[in-house]
Design a protein around this motif. Sequence first.
Motif, short mmCIF file in Angstrom:
data_model
loop_
_atom_site.label_atom_id
_atom_site.label_comp_id
_atom_site.label_asym_id
_atom_site.label_seq_id
_atom_site.Cartn_x
_atom_site.Cartn_y
_atom_site.Cartn_z
N GLY A 89 0.84 -1.18 0.00
CA GLY A 89 0.00 0.00 0.00
C GLY A 89 0.87 1.23 0.00
N GLY A 90 0.31 2.38 -0.30
CA GLY A 90 1.13 3.58 -0.43
C GLY A 90 0.85 4.61 0.62
N LEU A 91 1.86 5.41 0.93
CA LEU A 91 1.71 6.54 1.82
C LEU A 91 1.49 7.78 0.97
CD1 LEU A 91 3.66 4.45 3.36
CD2 LEU A 91 4.27 6.38 4.77
N ALA A 92 0.80 8.73 1.52
CA ALA A 92 0.64 9.98 0.81
C ALA A 92 1.99 10.67 0.64
CB ALA A 92 -0.33 10.89 1.57
N SER A 93 2.22 11.25 -0.53
CA SER A 93 3.49 11.92 -0.77
C SER A 93 3.67 13.06 0.21
CB SER A 93 3.53 12.45 -2.20
OG SER A 93 4.73 13.12 -2.46
N GLY A 94 4.85 13.13 0.80
CA GLY A 94 5.15 14.20 1.74
C GLY A 94 4.87 13.85 3.18
N GLU A 124 5.21 11.89 6.74
CA GLU A 124 6.32 11.26 7.46
C GLU A 124 5.78 10.05 8.21
OE1 GLU A 124 9.26 11.67 7.08
OE2 GLU A 124 9.71 13.71 6.49
N PRO A 125 6.26 8.86 7.87
CA PRO A 125 5.66 7.66 8.45
C PRO A 125 6.25 7.30 9.81
CG PRO A 125 7.37 7.05 6.89
CD PRO A 125 7.29 8.55 6.87
N VAL A 126 5.46 6.57 10.58
CA VAL A 126 6.02 5.75 11.64
C VAL A 126 6.70 4.58 10.95
CG1 VAL A 126 5.47 4.24 13.60
CG2 VAL A 126 4.22 6.39 13.27
N ILE A 127 7.89 4.21 11.40
CA ILE A 127 8.60 3.11 10.76
C ILE A 127 8.70 1.93 11.72
CG2 ILE A 127 10.75 2.35 9.70
CD1 ILE A 127 11.19 5.08 8.64
N ALA A 128 8.08 0.82 11.34
CA ALA A 128 8.23 -0.42 12.09
C ALA A 128 9.42 -1.18 11.50
CB ALA A 128 6.96 -1.26 12.00
N ILE A 129 10.22 -1.79 12.36
CA ILE A 129 11.43 -2.48 11.91
C ILE A 129 11.46 -3.85 12.55
CG2 ILE A 129 13.95 -2.45 11.90
CD1 ILE A 129 13.67 0.68 12.19
N THR A 130 11.39 -4.89 11.74
CA THR A 130 11.49 -6.25 12.28
C THR A 130 12.97 -6.63 12.41
OG1 THR A 130 11.48 -7.40 10.14
CG2 THR A 130 9.34 -6.85 11.12
N GLY A 131 13.24 -7.56 13.31
CA GLY A 131 14.63 -7.89 13.58
C GLY A 131 15.37 -6.68 14.13
N ALA A 132 14.66 -5.87 14.93
CA ALA A 132 15.19 -4.56 15.33
C ALA A 132 16.41 -4.63 16.23
CB ALA A 132 14.08 -3.75 16.02
N ASN A 133 16.62 -5.78 16.89
CA ASN A 133 17.81 -5.90 17.74
C ASN A 133 18.94 -6.65 17.03
OD1 ASN A 133 16.56 -8.37 17.77
ND2 ASN A 133 16.66 -8.67 19.98
N GLY A 134 18.78 -6.92 15.73
CA GLY A 134 19.84 -7.56 14.95
C GLY A 134 20.80 -6.54 14.36
N PHE A 135 21.76 -7.03 13.62
CA PHE A 135 22.83 -6.17 13.10
C PHE A 135 22.29 -5.06 12.20
CE2 PHE A 135 26.57 -5.55 10.18
CZ PHE A 135 27.39 -4.94 11.13
N VAL A 136 21.45 -5.44 11.22
CA VAL A 136 20.88 -4.44 10.32
C VAL A 136 19.73 -3.70 11.00
CG1 VAL A 136 19.65 -4.12 8.14
CG2 VAL A 136 21.57 -5.70 8.26
N GLY A 137 18.88 -4.43 11.72
CA GLY A 137 17.72 -3.81 12.34
C GLY A 137 18.07 -2.69 13.31
N ARG A 138 19.07 -2.92 14.16
CA ARG A 138 19.43 -1.88 15.14
C ARG A 138 20.00 -0.66 14.44
NH1 ARG A 138 23.56 -4.72 19.02
NH2 ARG A 138 23.26 -2.76 20.18
N ALA A 139 20.69 -0.84 13.31
CA ALA A 139 21.19 0.31 12.56
C ALA A 139 20.04 1.07 11.92
CB ALA A 139 22.17 -0.16 11.49
N CYS A 140 19.00 0.36 11.48
CA CYS A 140 17.82 1.02 10.92
C CYS A 140 17.08 1.82 11.99
CB CYS A 140 16.89 -0.01 10.29
SG CYS A 140 17.50 -0.75 8.77
#
Length: 342
Positions: A2-7, A9-25
């Motif tokens: 699905g799409g967000l309206a242009s402009g 600012e989203p809330v960003i959910a991050i899975t694997g958030a405590n992993g190497f890439v996730g914590r950097a995100c």
Amino acid sequence: MGGLASGSEPVIAITGANGFVGRACVAEARRQNLPVIAVYRSAPLPEWASDANITELQLDLCDETAAQALKNALPDHSAMIHAAAHLGDDIDRLVQDTMQSTRSVMNALRGRDIRMVLISSLAVYDTEAVQPGDTITEASPLIEMPDQALESPREFVASARDPYAGAKRLQEAMLTHDDDAEDDWVLRPGAIWGPGRSWHALQGFWASKLHITIGSTGQLPLAHVEHVARAAVEAARTPTEGVPILNVFDDDLPTRAQFLAMHKASYGWPRANLTVPYGLWLTLIRLMRPLADKLPGLFREPILRARMMPLRYPNTRLRQALQGNDKGTFSEMMKQTWEAEQ
């Protein structure tokens, strides 16, 4: 999904958030002052507790109830960076932690106004279809996948060049073959490195205290974890159509010889290294082909070609789609990585 309206600012959910890439995100999203839902399975990171704009959500995405719990937690006009996946070659864990977790995320986002950014991998490319010196782009051939692979994922993962590559190929197909994918992104990072992971798997192998580097020329497809995180967050904020696919490589890619020299200068290891030309190693393992099933990865030609073949890795489409430049050159990022670990 699905799409967000242009402009917006989203809330960003991050899975694997405590992993190497996730914590950097998580860190990059907060650096950009975006609120985060940090989705993790085991334990939250201590630094999250002091940030009121990080919502902690403990979920096992392999559980059947995870999709509903995730759906309830996500507001519309948000985005999801899906970084959770199994990094090894355990087939059962790949089916669960990579395939099932992706299914849970897709079910949670289905019909919602939520953009998804999938962290895939360079491993999805079919290196049997290229030759030394070729260039890997987003149009390069992918690992062949039969039509029924999505219905029998375990069989496909088990029969792939290596199970991890097969799982990432299927993970991408789940998204790109989905009719609900409208405004999503697929990112294919190279070998991800950074603080806590200064070394990488594309250099060679260890024989006791001696490191064997296979080949000294050709670009290493490295992607510093901070550069991957910035690309993921920018994609999560960027409207698009269809499902753009971007390779994520650093702007400044060293050769294996350059990486070896800089890592040794920074970290003091490997103290002993033997470099074997790629062509010579390929000839040697072809002589051992009758024993291939009993030999470890880099003694088997498909694995050798996938990990060690000297190729070129431009990030042209990444720069066209998301703009910007890396934080520094390879040598500068190696220095910063070493300093961050002290």
